[in-house]
Motif scaffolding. Sequence first.
Motif, mmCIF file in Angstrom:
data_model
loop_
_atom_site.group_PDB
_atom_site.id
_atom_site.type_symbol
_atom_site.label_atom_id
_atom_site.label_comp_id
_atom_site.label_asym_id
_atom_site.label_seq_id
_atom_site.Cartn_x
_atom_site.Cartn_y
_atom_site.Cartn_z
ATOM 1 N N GLN A 135 0.845 -1.212 0.000
ATOM 2 C CA GLN A 135 0.000 0.000 0.000
ATOM 3 C C GLN A 135 0.874 1.254 0.000
ATOM 4 N N SER A 136 1.987 1.217 0.753
ATOM 5 C CA SER A 136 2.833 2.418 0.838
ATOM 6 C C SER A 136 3.430 2.755 -0.538
ATOM 7 N N ARG A 137 3.757 1.717 -1.344
ATOM 8 C CA ARG A 137 4.315 1.980 -2.677
ATOM 9 C C ARG A 137 3.270 2.644 -3.582
ATOM 10 N N ILE A 138 2.070 2.109 -3.586
ATOM 11 C CA ILE A 138 1.067 2.655 -4.520
ATOM 12 C C ILE A 138 0.551 4.006 -4.007
ATOM 13 N N GLN A 139 0.437 4.122 -2.670
ATOM 14 C CA GLN A 139 -0.001 5.420 -2.120
ATOM 15 C C GLN A 139 1.034 6.511 -2.421
ATOM 16 N N GLY A 140 2.284 6.087 -2.574
ATOM 17 C CA GLY A 140 3.359 7.039 -2.830
ATOM 18 C C GLY A 140 3.187 7.804 -4.134
ATOM 19 N N PHE A 141 2.525 7.210 -5.133
ATOM 20 C CA PHE A 141 2.338 7.991 -6.359
ATOM 21 C C PHE A 141 0.870 8.240 -6.697
ATOM 22 N N LEU A 142 -0.054 7.655 -5.900
ATOM 23 C CA LEU A 142 -1.471 8.010 -6.068
ATOM 24 C C LEU A 142 -1.886 8.763 -4.804
ATOM 25 N N SER A 143 -3.047 8.428 -4.242
ATOM 26 C CA SER A 143 -3.462 9.175 -3.051
ATOM 27 C C SER A 143 -2.977 8.488 -1.768
ATOM 28 N N PRO A 144 -2.288 9.224 -0.866
ATOM 29 C CA PRO A 144 -1.823 8.600 0.378
ATOM 30 C C PRO A 144 -2.984 8.228 1.305
ATOM 31 N N ASP A 145 -4.187 8.748 1.023
ATOM 32 C CA ASP A 145 -5.311 8.511 1.927
ATOM 33 C C ASP A 145 -6.201 7.352 1.492
ATOM 34 N N MET A 146 -5.861 6.742 0.360
ATOM 35 C CA MET A 146 -6.740 5.673 -0.140
ATOM 36 C C MET A 146 -6.133 4.303 0.100
ATOM 37 N N GLU A 147 -6.971 3.293 0.342
ATOM 38 C CA GLU A 147 -6.519 1.906 0.392
ATOM 39 C C GLU A 147 -6.851 1.292 -0.959
ATOM 40 N N TYR A 148 -5.884 0.659 -1.617
ATOM 41 C CA TYR A 148 -6.109 0.119 -2.958
ATOM 42 C C TYR A 148 -6.309 -1.390 -2.887
ATOM 43 N N ASP A 149 -7.148 -1.864 -3.812
ATOM 44 C CA ASP A 149 -7.376 -3.300 -3.929
ATOM 45 C C ASP A 149 -6.126 -3.924 -4.574
ATOM 46 N N ILE A 150 -5.500 -4.902 -3.913
ATOM 47 C CA ILE A 150 -4.273 -5.522 -4.444
ATOM 48 C C ILE A 150 -4.499 -7.032 -4.554
ATOM 49 N N PRO A 151 -5.049 -7.500 -5.678
ATOM 50 C CA PRO A 151 -5.357 -8.932 -5.757
ATOM 51 C C PRO A 151 -4.141 -9.825 -5.993
ATOM 52 N N TYR A 152 -2.995 -9.242 -6.346
ATOM 53 C CA TYR A 152 -1.858 -10.095 -6.704
ATOM 54 C C TYR A 152 -0.556 -9.389 -6.341
ATOM 55 N N LYS A 153 0.419 -10.134 -5.806
ATOM 56 C CA LYS A 153 1.751 -9.553 -5.541
ATOM 57 C C LYS A 153 2.810 -10.660 -5.546
ATOM 58 N N SER A 154 4.001 -10.333 -6.025
ATOM 59 C CA SER A 154 5.112 -11.302 -5.978
ATOM 60 C C SER A 154 6.444 -10.556 -6.116
ATOM 61 N N VAL A 155 7.504 -11.284 -5.834
ATOM 62 C CA VAL A 155 8.846 -10.692 -5.886
ATOM 63 C C VAL A 155 9.698 -11.530 -6.830
ATOM 64 N N TYR A 156 10.504 -10.893 -7.671
ATOM 65 C CA TYR A 156 11.422 -11.697 -8.479
ATOM 66 C C TYR A 156 12.728 -10.971 -8.770
ATOM 67 N N ARG A 157 13.700 -11.775 -9.144
ATOM 68 C CA ARG A 157 15.054 -11.295 -9.404
ATOM 69 C C ARG A 157 15.221 -11.058 -10.906
ATOM 70 N N VAL A 158 16.037 -10.081 -11.257
ATOM 71 C CA VAL A 158 16.125 -9.706 -12.673
ATOM 72 C C VAL A 158 17.576 -9.784 -13.171
ATOM 73 N N HIS A 159 17.731 -10.323 -14.342
ATOM 74 C CA HIS A 159 19.065 -10.555 -14.920
ATOM 75 C C HIS A 159 19.164 -9.932 -16.310
ATOM 76 N N GLN A 160 20.388 -9.711 -16.754
ATOM 77 C CA GLN A 160 20.649 -9.365 -18.163
ATOM 78 C C GLN A 160 21.681 -10.387 -18.632
ATOM 79 N N ARG A 161 21.261 -11.376 -19.334
ATOM 80 C CA ARG A 161 22.206 -12.425 -19.749
ATOM 81 C C ARG A 161 21.876 -12.928 -21.155
ATOM 82 N N VAL A 162 22.931 -13.294 -21.886
ATOM 83 C CA VAL A 162 22.763 -13.840 -23.237
ATOM 84 C C VAL A 162 23.682 -15.056 -23.355
ATOM 85 N N ALA A 163 23.142 -16.160 -23.857
ATOM 86 C CA ALA A 163 23.969 -17.372 -24.040
ATOM 87 C C ALA A 163 25.079 -17.088 -25.055
#
Length: 416
Positions: free
Chosen positions: A264-292
């Motif tokens: 909520q703090s992330r989305i409130q940070g760029f929308l309204s800080p006073d609103m609670e947003y519906d968050i039906p999905y969340k996950s975390v992942y790692r990101v790479h830049q690689r080429v075989a």
Amino acid sequence: MKDIPGGPPTLMSKDMEQKPVVIAGGGPVGLVAALALAEKGVQVVLLESANDIPRDLRAGTFHPPTVEMLDRLSIGAELLAQGIKVPEWQIRDRRTGVVAQFDLGVIADQTPYPFRLHCEQHKLSQIAFAALSRYPNARVLFGHKCTGFTHDADGVTVRAASHDGHTEIRGSYLIGADGAHSIVRKTLDIEFEGFTWPQRFLVFATTYDLREQGFTGNAYIADPDEWCAIFVQPHEGPPGIYRIAFPITSEMDDQEVLSERFVQSRIQGFLSPDMEYDIPYKSVYRVHQRVAKTFRVGRVMLAGDAAHVNNPLGGMGLNSGIHDAMNLVDKLLAVLEQRSDDSVLDLYDRQRRLTNIEYVQAITIRNKNLLEERDPGVRAQRLDEMRQTAADPEQHRAFLLNSSMINSIRRAEEIR
Ligand SMILES: Cc1cc2nc3c(=O)[nH]c(=O)nc-3n(C[C@H](O)[C@H](O)[C@H](O)COP(=O)(O)OP(=O)(O)OC[C@H]3O[C@@H](n4cnc5c(N)ncnc54)[C@H](O)[C@@H]3O)c2cc1C
């Protein structure tokens, strides 16, 4: 493609009649490759380790050349029917709002599809699988994990493990489309050159309609700490659901990052800080830049994430994998139909590997650097450049030919 003698298949080689092309991995890239081969009458066996089409939320953007390719197969119309057309997208500054807005309508003379098509990748997989099921020359074996293979002058012998034990399949060629942790790539001991970003990504979705705040269906927000990327996706009718990706530091605990309070703090940070947003999905992942280091060894080729991975800023990973699949199938057909010797498969490696490095890796790294720049002077200068690019008709058009991946396809065709 202009690089292979064309024309309808007239002569079936022994390879084409007898041994199937084996594909390891039934993600979108493997399924599209299988469909493209099956539609041309080639015997195909696809091994997928999962018991069904994986439904995880991952890529969701199709660029114009990719829609064109899928339309050349039998599945473009179905994907268009299920997706959301996003002709305009924005670069924003977190504090000051819209910096630049790009309109793909400007390149409508270059493509019949002047928009980004937003649709979850598992829908493409399901559409491709349904189309594939109509071909008796294609077999999809779910619950079959490719565990290794050998290859020789005449073909490949691919080993697979399933609940029923171990099987061996003799094929003409093997396509490794088995994702970033590819067994096929590892078996060939091919180096996966590049790096892993120190930050991970938090990805979540909200049903809140961001159009109310002036957002287009795709937007990138620049900020030294809380930059983010926003993509609308189809979801139970309009306006869809908005997927948002934020960076998180490697030290942060997953439980904390995925807590309701943090999201909520992330989305409130760029929308309204006073609103609670519906968050039906969340996950975390790692990101790479690689080429075989190579996409081909003998009778084995890599495609999709097995061959290259990148950050999702610009939505190029899956697109690039589908471009691999279509390029490779063109060349495999030329070999199987005896229109070309197998050196044309090295051309696949040169065309797809080089353009991945020159375009996909370069553009996605540049996109990330633009959004996260910490130095205020450099940030202001880069955002100013984007503002000027969008304001100048010639530059606007040139920029879109790159970001829509049209130039990367043209460049691949120039490589001999
Ligand atoms: C969380 C997340 C978010 C992403 N977001 C974006 C995005 O916004 N935009 C974008 O362009 N890209 C994104 N990507 C990348 C995108 O999802 C990939 O580029 C795309 O999935 C590549 O397709 P693929 O078919 O090559 O590989 P995958 O989709 O990984 O499919 C590989 C398949 O092979 C199967 N498999 C694996 N090993 C074996 C084996 N040994 N034998 C048989 N089968 C096997 C797997 O079960 C899987 O079905 C994201 C990736 C992740 C992880």
